[in-house]
Write a protein that holds these residues in place. Structure first.
Motif, PDB file in Angstrom:
ATOM      1  N   SER A  48       0.674  -1.768   0.423  1.00  0.00           N
ATOM      2  CA  SER A  48       0.143   0.077  -0.025  1.00  0.00           C
ATOM      3  C   SER A  48       1.114   1.040   0.383  1.00  0.00           C
ATOM      4  CB  SER A  48      -0.751  -0.033   1.125  1.00  0.00           C
ATOM      5  OG  SER A  48      -0.097  -0.097   2.916  1.00  0.00           O
TER       6      SER A  48
ATOM      7  N   ASN B 135       1.694   2.155   2.569  1.00  0.00           N
ATOM      8  CA  ASN B 135       1.164   2.782   3.977  1.00  0.00           C
ATOM      9  C   ASN B 135       2.155   2.015   5.220  1.00  0.00           C
ATOM     10  OD1 ASN B 135      -0.401   4.887   2.705  1.00  0.00           O
ATOM     11  ND2 ASN B 135      -2.038   2.905   2.631  1.00  0.00           N
TER      12      ASN B 135
ATOM     13  N   GLY C  33       1.068   7.761   5.935  1.00  0.00           N
ATOM     14  CA  GLY C  33      -0.649   7.121   5.110  1.00  0.00           C
ATOM     15  C   GLY C  33      -1.285   6.943   5.742  1.00  0.00           C
ATOM     16  N   PRO C  34      -2.938   6.571   5.803  1.00  0.00           N
ATOM     17  CA  PRO C  34      -3.154   6.012   6.309  1.00  0.00           C
ATOM     18  C   PRO C  34      -3.251   4.327   6.370  1.00  0.00           C
ATOM     19  CG  PRO C  34      -4.747   6.402   3.728  1.00  0.00           C
ATOM     20  CD  PRO C  34      -3.153   6.446   3.873  1.00  0.00           C
TER      21      PRO C  34
ATOM     22  N   HIS D 123      -6.818  -0.669   5.922  1.00  0.00           N
ATOM     23  CA  HIS D 123      -6.918  -0.530   5.089  1.00  0.00           C
ATOM     24  C   HIS D 123      -8.230  -0.203   3.718  1.00  0.00           C
ATOM     25  CE1 HIS D 123      -9.659  -4.168   6.014  1.00  0.00           C
ATOM     26  NE2 HIS D 123     -10.410  -3.764   4.370  1.00  0.00           N
ATOM     27  N   THR D 124      -9.631   0.651   4.640  1.00  0.00           N
ATOM     28  CA  THR D 124     -10.222   1.482   3.920  1.00  0.00           C
ATOM     29  C   THR D 124     -10.005   2.442   2.798  1.00  0.00           C
ATOM     30  OG1 THR D 124     -11.077   1.785   6.298  1.00  0.00           O
ATOM     31  CG2 THR D 124     -12.163  -0.517   4.953  1.00  0.00           C
ATOM     32  N   GLY D 125      -8.470   2.812   3.632  1.00  0.00           N
ATOM     33  CA  GLY D 125      -8.547   4.465   3.140  1.00  0.00           C
ATOM     34  C   GLY D 125      -8.506   5.570   3.973  1.00  0.00           C
ATOM     35  N   THR D 126      -8.867   4.683   5.881  1.00  0.00           N
ATOM     36  CA  THR D 126      -9.558   6.102   6.440  1.00  0.00           C
ATOM     37  C   THR D 126      -8.112   5.864   7.753  1.00  0.00           C
ATOM     38  OG1 THR D 126     -10.556   3.766   8.737  1.00  0.00           O
ATOM     39  CG2 THR D 126     -11.817   5.472   6.820  1.00  0.00           C
ATOM     40  N   ARG D 127      -7.474   7.191   8.250  1.00  0.00           N
ATOM     41  CA  ARG D 127      -6.526   7.145   8.672  1.00  0.00           C
ATOM     42  C   ARG D 127      -6.063   5.492  10.077  1.00  0.00           C
ATOM     43  NH1 ARG D 127      -1.488   8.576   9.576  1.00  0.00           N
ATOM     44  NH2 ARG D 127      -1.336   9.530  11.731  1.00  0.00           N
TER      45      ARG D 127
END
Length: 122
Positions: free
Chosen positions: A69, A71, A95-96, A99-103
């Motif tokens: 990712s 991240n 980065g987040p 894995h859903t893209g949230t912090r």
């Protein structure tokens, strides 16, 4: 064979799968980012490389956070709780974390609406 220091390995209380829960916290904000699982080898890799490595229970393989990712989690410290059955991994998160893209993974899961206590003694 694990490369974990035997004196550390002796202090761990693992679950029936040989895993210890790893609570991951942002070192600069104290925000809890995620929970992962480590066996002796994942912990050894985390302690010696400066990058957080976990055991994937679903894929049955090691994964180093950020390799796919981007991240990345740069490890700042790792502590063992008093019972030996949980780790606190403090990281610099790039980065987040989720894995859903949230912090954090707890943003994605959401608040469950717990009744708030009065703040008095237990």
């Amino acid at each position: 064979m694990s490369s974990l220091d035997p004196s550390i390995a002796a202090r761990l209380k693992r679950d029936s799968s040989g895993l210890v829960c790893a609570v991951v916290q942002d070192d600069s904000t104290d925000q809890v980012l995620m929970v992962g699982w480590m066996d002796d080898e994942a912990l050894a890799r985390t302690l010696t490389t400066g990058r957080a490595t976990y055991w994937s229970r679903s894929r049955q393989e090691y994964w180093r956070k950020g390799d796919t990712s981007g991240n990345v989690q740069h490890v700042r410290s790792v502590a063992l709780d008093c019972d030996g059955d949980a780790l606190l991994v403090r990281v610099e998160q790039v980065g987040p974390a989720c894995h859903t893209g949230t912090r954090t993974c707890f943003e994605a899961g959401g608040d469950l609406g717990a009744v708030l206590g009065d703040g008095g003694p237990a």
